[in-house]
Design an enzyme around this catalytic site. Structure first.
Site, PDB file in Angstrom:
ATOM      1  CG  HIS A   1      31.868  36.451  41.365  1.00  0.00           C
ATOM      2  ND1 HIS A   1      31.695  37.728  40.871  1.00  0.00           N
ATOM      3  CD2 HIS A   1      30.633  35.892  41.407  1.00  0.00           C
ATOM      4  CE1 HIS A   1      30.409  37.937  40.621  1.00  0.00           C
ATOM      5  NE2 HIS A   1      29.751  36.832  40.935  1.00  0.00           N
TER       6      HIS A   1
ATOM      7  CB  CYS B   1      29.596  36.989  37.174  1.00  0.00           C
ATOM      8  SG  CYS B   1      28.077  36.489  38.046  1.00  0.00           S
TER       9      CYS B   1
ATOM     10  CD  GLU C   1      35.206  39.183  41.513  1.00  0.00           C
ATOM     11  OE1 GLU C   1      33.969  39.308  41.474  1.00  0.00           O
ATOM     12  OE2 GLU C   1      35.871  38.678  40.566  1.00  0.00           O
TER      13      GLU C   1
END
Length: 219
Positions: A197, A84, A199
């Protein structure tokens, strides 16, 4: 002996979720450490460089803690994954916050999507670009894309994006469309960076983290 992964903490990242995702795919073979300690970062086997928030605040903390020097040195020695704003910080310059100079690992600028952004049919698009979007793999033989299908969907949250230009197109690893084509992932030698992202990107995001833990760098 466990391989150590340093997740850089400079006060501007969703570090808990990044560390948890890495731990989830580590198979107890890696020691995941969230840290700002330059000794730990320098001695780690791999480095993750995350980031969220305004680039001005991020770069201020990065320079204050000498993270820019640590990251540039790490990239010459070991696998590094930027996520990011971590990716945006590796570009040359961002126009956010009236213009901010970045670390300059990759050529190119980070620019605002635009107030009048529209899709191919002329429908107005909301900014920030938030939610799921597919990523076209440019270098689909890269080890970081292992077991991830081309055009898989990843989760994005951003109002600024790295532009694709003749000066940096050789470093493109993934492209995304949102009113225009922008860099979803860039890579060179030991570093791989994503605007999305991992995650927050379910199975494909976890696979990318798993690939990072197995990647030796230096293509």
């Amino acid at each position: 002996m466990l391989s150590r992964v340093a997740v850089i903490d400079y006060g501007m990242g969703n570090l808990h979720s990044v560390a948890k995702a890495l731990e989830h795919v580590s198979d107890n073979k890696h020691d995941i450490v969230v840290t700002s300690d330059p000794v730990i970062i320098s001695s780690a086997d791999r480095v993750v460089f995350p980031g969220v928030g305004a680039i001005r605040d991020c770069m201020a903390e990065i320079k204050h803690l000498n993270i820019d020097t640590l990251v540039k040195k790490a990239i010459t020695e070991k696998p590094v994954l930027a996520v990011c704003v971590g990716m945006q910080a590796l570009m040359q310059h961002s126009e956010e916050n009236n213009g901010v100079d970045c670390i300059g690992v990759f050529p190119g600028d980070v620019k605002f999507f635009g107030a009048d952004l529209k899709d191919a049919s002329g429908q107005k698009l909301k900014v920030p670009h938030m939610g799921w979007n597919n990523v076209k793999q440019v270098k689909n033989s890269h080890p970081m894309w292992k077991n991830i299908a081309d055009n898989s969907y990843f989760y994005f949250v951003h109002s600024y994006c790295a532009e694709v230009t003749p000066a940096n197109e050789q470093y493109m690893a993934g492209l995304c469309e949102y009113g225009k084509t922008f860099a979803a992932a860039v890579t060179k030698k030991n570093v791989f960076a994503t605007q999305f992202h991992p995650e927050k990107s379910h199975n494909d995001g976890l696979q990318l983290y798993k690939n990072f833990l197995n990647w030796s760098g230096l293509l």
